[in-house]
Structure formats: C-alpha cells, structure tokens
Design a protein around this motif. Structure first.
Motif, PDB file in Angstrom:
ATOM      1  N   ILE A 418      16.163   5.821  22.555  1.00  0.00           N
ATOM      2  CA  ILE A 418      15.323   4.733  23.042  1.00  0.00           C
ATOM      3  C   ILE A 418      15.917   3.424  22.546  1.00  0.00           C
ATOM      4  O   ILE A 418      16.176   3.264  21.351  1.00  0.00           O
ATOM      5  CB  ILE A 418      13.873   4.882  22.523  1.00  0.00           C
ATOM      6  N   ARG A 419      16.139   2.508  23.447  1.00  0.00           N
ATOM      7  CA  ARG A 419      16.624   1.186  23.043  1.00  0.00           C
ATOM      8  C   ARG A 419      15.408   0.386  22.571  1.00  0.00           C
ATOM      9  O   ARG A 419      14.607  -0.102  23.366  1.00  0.00           O
ATOM     10  CB  ARG A 419      17.341   0.499  24.209  1.00  0.00           C
ATOM     11  N   PHE A 420      15.255   0.287  21.255  1.00  0.00           N
ATOM     12  CA  PHE A 420      14.002  -0.239  20.703  1.00  0.00           C
ATOM     13  C   PHE A 420      13.817  -1.731  20.957  1.00  0.00           C
ATOM     14  O   PHE A 420      12.686  -2.216  21.088  1.00  0.00           O
ATOM     15  CB  PHE A 420      13.887   0.079  19.205  1.00  0.00           C
ATOM     16  N   ASP A 421      14.916  -2.513  21.048  1.00  0.00           N
ATOM     17  CA  ASP A 421      14.744  -3.943  21.315  1.00  0.00           C
ATOM     18  C   ASP A 421      14.247  -4.174  22.742  1.00  0.00           C
ATOM     19  O   ASP A 421      13.442  -5.080  22.997  1.00  0.00           O
ATOM     20  CB  ASP A 421      16.032  -4.721  21.034  1.00  0.00           C
ATOM     21  N   TYR A 422      14.698  -3.344  23.663  1.00  0.00           N
ATOM     22  CA  TYR A 422      14.208  -3.411  25.045  1.00  0.00           C
ATOM     23  C   TYR A 422      12.734  -2.998  25.087  1.00  0.00           C
ATOM     24  O   TYR A 422      11.918  -3.620  25.778  1.00  0.00           O
ATOM     25  CB  TYR A 422      15.053  -2.491  25.928  1.00  0.00           C
ATOM     26  N   LEU A 423      12.391  -1.968  24.338  1.00  0.00           N
ATOM     27  CA  LEU A 423      11.006  -1.505  24.284  1.00  0.00           C
ATOM     28  C   LEU A 423      10.096  -2.590  23.707  1.00  0.00           C
ATOM     29  O   LEU A 423       8.987  -2.826  24.212  1.00  0.00           O
ATOM     30  CB  LEU A 423      10.934  -0.238  23.427  1.00  0.00           C
ATOM     31  N   MET A 424      10.546  -3.263  22.669  1.00  0.00           N
ATOM     32  CA  MET A 424       9.730  -4.302  22.044  1.00  0.00           C
ATOM     33  C   MET A 424       9.556  -5.525  22.939  1.00  0.00           C
ATOM     34  O   MET A 424       8.620  -6.310  22.761  1.00  0.00           O
ATOM     35  CB  MET A 424      10.365  -4.737  20.708  1.00  0.00           C
ATOM     36  N   LYS A 425      10.440  -5.675  23.897  1.00  0.00           N
ATOM     37  CA  LYS A 425      10.342  -6.814  24.829  1.00  0.00           C
ATOM     38  C   LYS A 425       9.263  -6.582  25.888  1.00  0.00           C
ATOM     39  O   LYS A 425       8.833  -7.522  26.552  1.00  0.00           O
ATOM     40  CB  LYS A 425      11.708  -7.015  25.503  1.00  0.00           C
ATOM     41  N   ASP A 426       8.830  -5.329  26.028  1.00  0.00           N
ATOM     42  CA  ASP A 426       7.818  -4.996  27.036  1.00  0.00           C
ATOM     43  C   ASP A 426       6.438  -5.443  26.535  1.00  0.00           C
ATOM     44  O   ASP A 426       5.980  -5.004  25.482  1.00  0.00           O
ATOM     45  CB  ASP A 426       7.828  -3.482  27.283  1.00  0.00           C
ATOM     46  N   TYR A 467      14.095  -4.608  14.538  1.00  0.00           N
ATOM     47  CA  TYR A 467      13.877  -3.215  14.133  1.00  0.00           C
ATOM     48  C   TYR A 467      12.663  -3.093  13.222  1.00  0.00           C
ATOM     49  O   TYR A 467      11.860  -2.165  13.360  1.00  0.00           O
ATOM     50  CB  TYR A 467      15.118  -2.662  13.435  1.00  0.00           C
ATOM     51  N   ASN A 468      12.503  -4.038  12.309  1.00  0.00           N
ATOM     52  CA  ASN A 468      11.355  -3.991  11.401  1.00  0.00           C
ATOM     53  C   ASN A 468      10.032  -4.073  12.164  1.00  0.00           C
ATOM     54  O   ASN A 468       9.066  -3.366  11.835  1.00  0.00           O
ATOM     55  CB  ASN A 468      11.443  -5.123  10.374  1.00  0.00           C
ATOM     56  N   LYS A 469       9.995  -4.916  13.179  1.00  0.00           N
ATOM     57  CA  LYS A 469       8.785  -5.024  14.004  1.00  0.00           C
ATOM     58  C   LYS A 469       8.530  -3.729  14.769  1.00  0.00           C
ATOM     59  O   LYS A 469       7.392  -3.296  14.920  1.00  0.00           O
ATOM     60  CB  LYS A 469       8.920  -6.194  14.977  1.00  0.00           C
ATOM     61  N   PHE A 470       9.624  -3.107  15.234  1.00  0.00           N
ATOM     62  CA  PHE A 470       9.503  -1.841  15.939  1.00  0.00           C
ATOM     63  C   PHE A 470       8.947  -0.755  15.012  1.00  0.00           C
ATOM     64  O   PHE A 470       8.045   0.004  15.383  1.00  0.00           O
ATOM     65  CB  PHE A 470      10.872  -1.420  16.486  1.00  0.00           C
ATOM     66  N   VAL A 471       9.472  -0.698  13.788  1.00  0.00           N
ATOM     67  CA  VAL A 471       9.013   0.299  12.822  1.00  0.00           C
ATOM     68  C   VAL A 471       7.518   0.129  12.548  1.00  0.00           C
ATOM     69  O   VAL A 471       6.757   1.113  12.536  1.00  0.00           O
ATOM     70  CB  VAL A 471       9.805   0.194  11.499  1.00  0.00           C
TER      71      VAL A 471
END
Length: 638
Positions: A418-426, A467-471
């Motif tokens: 999963i590309r987490f930066d792309y996911l966090m942009k949603d 990444y920290n925000k994703f975690v």
C-alpha cells in the motif's frame, strides 16, 4: 483443443501434431504456466495468435543437446533469464551465493548459469548460427543499454552485444512480440525489423534512425562518471510511451545500439484478454517428484489487478520496465479469475493478495497522463503529491467488496504494498477503515524505508512526518475496531545519502517504537535504477550534486547492525558506530541508551527486545550464554 501445458519435449510437440515449433522459448526458470510468470504470458499470447511455442526450461549450458530438443524453430528463439535477474537470483547484496532458488524444482540452486541471457544466447549461436535470437524478460530489459554492473563493479555494454542477440524486447512485451512475430512470419529479415516500439537493436550506422537523441558514447561513460549520470538521466526521462524519444548509443564507429520509443500501455480490454488465456495456473507436473516450484506458493491464490507505478521510488526499476502509467484489469476479469481459483482443490478460503506493483493504484495518476503521458520534469508523489493527482480508492474498494462476497472466500488480503502517502492524501477514510477491518492478516506491510528526510529525498520517498501520521491513523482505526494488528515496516540500510549519523537516527526511532525488524534490506545496486546510478557515480543525476555513498562492507555492516541493535551478535558493530558518530550518550544503562558499556553482562539495552529483564542473580546461565556469544562474535570479526 484440450487445455494442457505447452510442449517441453519433442514427444509433446508430436502429440499435438506439430512438425516444428515457430518459437522455442528458453527460460532460466522452471516452467510454471501462471500469469504471474512472464514466460507463461508471452507464450500463451503467441499461442492465441496462432503461433506454435515450445518451452525449454532451465536447459543445461554445457551442451547444446537441451536447446535443440525441438529442432530448428521456424521463426526464432525467445530467451529470458526468468522472473528475476539471474545475478540477483544467485547472489545476496554481500555477493554471497544464495542457498535457494524459488524458481527451481525443490528450491535447489545451480540450475541456471550466471548472466543466463548471455549464456543461453551464445549457446544458441553454437547450434544455429542464423536463427533469430530475441531477448526479453527483466534481465534483458534493464540491460538494454550500457549499465553499471554491481557484481563486476564495471560499466558493461548493452546485453545485445555480449549475448549476440538480434533484437531485444524491453518492458512487458505483449504488443511488441506479436508485431515482431508477424514481421518474421511475413518473411522480413530480423536485421530489417528496426521499427517496432518497445525494442532495441544493433546497427552499423544511423541511416534508418530518425528523431533520436544521441546518448554519450560507451567510451565516454566508461571514462567519466558525470557522463554516465547524464546518460542515465536522459534514459530515465524517456521511458514514457507518449513522449519518450528514440535513443542511440555508440560503441564503435560502425556499432550502435538503437532503442526505439516504449510500447504503448495495454488498455483494459487488452489486459483482460491476457489474463483470460488458458493458463494451467500451476507448475508442470514433471516437477512434482522434486518437490514442486516454491515460487508458485506466493502467487497461486493471488490476483494481479494492475501494472505500472507512478510512485517513482529511486531504487525501483519499474519506471524502466513497466512505466509510470498504471494499467488495470476490469472487475469482471478479476472476478472471473477469482471464481477459477476458489474451486482449486488446495484453496483454503484465503485470497492472498489483490494488487500489483502498488496495490492501491487503480487508475492513471491524472487525466493528463492518458493524453500526454507522464511528466518528464516532475514526479506524481514526490517530493509532495502533485496538485493534479487523482486520489480515489472507490474502484479498488468496490473490487475488494465483490471478492469478499464470493462463495468459499473467508478472507481477502492485501499484501503487495500500500502506498501510504497516496492513502493519506485521500480525504475519504472509507477505504482505509475497510482495509484495516477486512484485508489485514494481523500485520500490514508498508515501506517507509527510512526515517531521515535527507535519505528519503534520495529514495524518492515522502518525508517521515507523512509516515508518522499514517501510523497514528492506522493505530487509531485499529483501536476503534478493537483489533490488535500491527505494522511491519520495510527498512533499507546503506542507501546513497545515508551515513552512520542517519543510521543512528533510524535506530533511535526504532528504540522509541519498541520494535526490531527481523529482516533488513541492504541497498542492492541492480541495473537501471536511479539509486544505482547514485551508487556508482556518487552523484544525484537529477541535480548532479555529490552524494555520500556507503560502499565499504564494514560501514554497510554497521548501518545494518544499527537497525537491529538489540541483537547481541551486532553489539561490536553498534558500539563502534556509536563511537565513530560521537554518540557515546547512547551507550549506558539508561532506558534511552541503545546498548550497555563493554564488559556488561548484556550487550543490548531495551526491555522490549527479549521480554522483561530480571536481576543478574536470576539469570546467571543466560548471561554466561550471552557472554559466550558476544566473545565468539568478537573472535570471528577479528
């Protein structure tokens, strides 16, 4: 027509009523007829167009006996080293011989040669001097022009020259192989087939070349690393189907390699047709007695949903091989394949993966890409997501929901990344929540790769705060769902730009997480990646600025050890690294320290590493054992 494996022997050929094959396909892998294997796709695609293909898997290379099993093929030999580059398959980043080969019966080694494409092609020349040799696969694709070769520490020529091949198909190859087959079938000499997109060929002059960019010559890049970096960047900026130019590389006065522009991506109907071909979806039964082919286990119950990646990681070769434009299969196609696999006798109710290079990419990065191709002067996600980026997980989410509803399906996992930066942009959290609730198998693997922004910039990865925000968000969702699921971060040591200071920072980050990775990937300089160019030239080809590159085995070992600082076997290396970087404050008994001083009973210093530590008096036996381990490590290192 009876559904069966393609011929691997003369008896198989005669059983089909064939007197000859049109193409003999030599491969460094065992024969697995599954759409996760390039040989299966190309051979089945040729079959769909009416061509007769015989497979010659893992032939002996000390004799021509195996490669002549079908006799002289009518149109030519196809040559691939296999699903993985033969050198990567054989050697670790430390250049030590691997002990297993997942693409060989029983996982044994020594069933293919080093530099398999070159060896097989030269073997063909010994047997048939004038039969066309067509190179393909990842090994050939990434060596189509002059390239830095990590294993010999040299800049090598195009693989076309060393192999004596006639033409090379780079990228995924379906469109170019059919066009090439039709040209050969119509009687055109292989030397005159110079116009097909997605191919590279040899030429004595530039009379037939037009609208091309001339790269620095082989002699220039051999002598000047800056020229090498300039050449690489031109190649990197011409990998797109829409705006990629023809490239010319000179070797001698009468010797050139000409790379045609990339082939156009497959549209959805073309992708669907490829995955609807009559694959047996398994390894050939001749391998059963030897324990089968280990590589099938990871993909047999997985579904490929896309190709291409606009992520643009510097250490990844996808830009050169599959391109930045994402190509997808329809829901109907994927559901149809899923309905096939759920009735397999070995299916236990779990679809292991639904994805591709990046699982949550299900469309082009933006509408502009479909009309004008990928931008030459900027990336889609790096250093920040582009304003034109289309962020939408709804199509992927709908697909996963459909798969969850199929009979006999207990769980559908997402494991391919999963590309987490792309996911966090949603802005819509629906996909993220359902991913955590339904599609994680206890652990979700993600790839932050590092935590130093300086290193991440060289990697083409987002800053650590993303990444920290994703975690945090991942943990919050798990908490709301009352689930105990974890993240498994992929981390890389010794990437260009990473010195010991950044490695120490990463160790501190892991200390604060209370986490020690079981596996760490040392940066591996494989052909045709931006990171490999940095490794060789010590320049960032994007800016031509100097880059620090850890190259000595000892320094690389220290960086790797820091990531696993709790392992007693790494104590000496971690201690040395902390002294070198002036971080003696991390050596001591405080909870903030990474390791204890020399002479202490225990080399590591973290309660989370091996459970709660007890008083010395209660652990005499274990302490003696650890002392002995550390002493042995010291002796071995000396």
């Amino acid at each position: 027509m009876t559904k069966d494996f393609l011929p691997i022997s003369k008896a198989d050929m005669e059983k089909r009523g064939w007197e000859e094959v049109d193409f003999a396909f030599i491969c460094g892998d065992a024969y697995v007829d599954h759409p996760s294997f390039g040989v299966a796709i190309i051979s089945r695609y040729l079959e769909a167009y009416g061509y007769k293909v015989g497979i010659i898997p893992q032939p002996r290379w000390d004799t021509t006996e195996d490669i002549t099993v079908f006799g002289r093929p009518r149109l030519g030999f196809l040559v691939s080293a296999g699903n993985i580059d033969s050198m990567v398959n054989h050697y670790s980043v430390a250049k030590k011989r691997r002990q297993k080969d997942a693409y060989t019966p029983g996982g044994v080694i020594e069933k293919r040669p080093d530099r398999a494409t070159i060896v097989y092609s030269n073997l063909i020349k010994r047997a048939y001097k004038d039969v066309p040799i067509i190179l393909g696969g990842i090994e050939a694709s990434l060596r189509r022009l002059a390239h830095y070769d990590y294993w010999s520490n040299k800049v090598k020529r195009s693989i076309l020259l060393d192999s004596q091949g006639d033409i090379l198909l780079y990228g995924m190859g379906e469109k170019s192989i059919i066009e090439l087959a039709e040209a050969l079938d119509s009687g055109i000499d292989i030397k005159d087939i110079t116009y097909i997109k997605g191919t590279a060929y040899k030429s004595k002059n530039l009379e037939d070349a037009y609208d091309y960019i001339e790269l620095p010559s082989y002699q220039e890049i051999m002598k000047d690393k800056k020229k090498y970096a300039e050449s690489f960047m031109i190649q990197y900026n011409n990998t797109d189907f829409y705006n990629g130019k023809r490239l010319v590389e000179q070797y001698k006065d009468n010797e050139y390699i000409i790379q045609n522009p990339p082939s156009t991506p497959l549209d959805q109907s073309e992708m669907d047709s490829i995955y609807a071909l009559p694959y047996m979806r398994d390894y050939h039964p001749i391998y059963e007695k030897d324990g089968g082919i280990p590589a099938i286990k990871e993909v047999k119950f997985s579904l490929i949903s896309n190709r291409g990646c606009f992520g643009g990681c510097s250490f990844c070769a996808l830009t050169f091989h599959q391109g930045r434009v994402v190509q997808t299969r329809s829901h109907k196609s994927i559901i149809s394949e899923a309905k096939d696999i759920i009735w397999d006798k070995d299916f236990k109710g779990y679809i292991h993966d639904v994805g591709g290079p990046t699982a949550n990419f299900r469309h082009a990065a933006c509408e502009k890409q479909l009309k004008y191709g990928a931008c030459k002067d900027k990336q889609c996600l790096f250093p920040e997501p582009c304003n034109n980026l289309k962020v939408d997980h709804s199509d992927y989410l709908t697909l996963l929901r459909k798969l969850r509803e199929l009979p006999k399906v207990k769980k559908v996992f997402v494991r391919s990344g999963i590309r987490f930066d792309y996911l966090m942009k949603d802005k819509d959290d629906t996909f993220f929540k359902e991913l955590v609730e339904h599609h994680v198998s206890g652990q979700l693997k993600v790839a932050p790769e590092h935590i130093s922004d300086k290193v991440l910039e060289k990697m083409g990865k987002p800053k650590v705060n993303v990444y920290n925000k994703f975690v945090k968000k991942y943990n919050d969702i798990n908490k709301k769902l009352n689930k105990k699921q974890f993240l498994v971060p992929y981390l890389m040591s010794s990437h260009p730009g990473s010195d010991l200071n950044q490695a120490v920072d990463l160790a501190i980050y892991l200390r604060d997480l209370g986490y020690m990775p079981e596996q760490v990937q040392d940066f591996y300089p494989t052909p045709s990646t931006l990171s490999t160019c940095m490794y060789y030239t010590e320049l960032d080809p994007r800016t031509m600025e100097k880059v620090f590159v850890p190259k000595s085995p000892h320094e690389k070992a220290m960086q790797r050890a820091l990531i696993q600082y709790r392992n007693p076997k790494n104590y000496r290396l971690v201690h040395e690294a902390l002294i070198i970087t002036g971080r003696e404050d991390l050596i001591g008994y405080d909870k903030e320290c990474l390791i204890r001083p020399k002479g202490s009973n225990i080399g590591y210093n973290n309660k989370n590493s091996y459970g709660n530590t007890k008083k010395k008096s209660n652990k005499n036996d274990k302490i003696k054992k650890k002392r002995k381990t550390i002493r042995n490590v010291h002796k071995k290192k000396k």
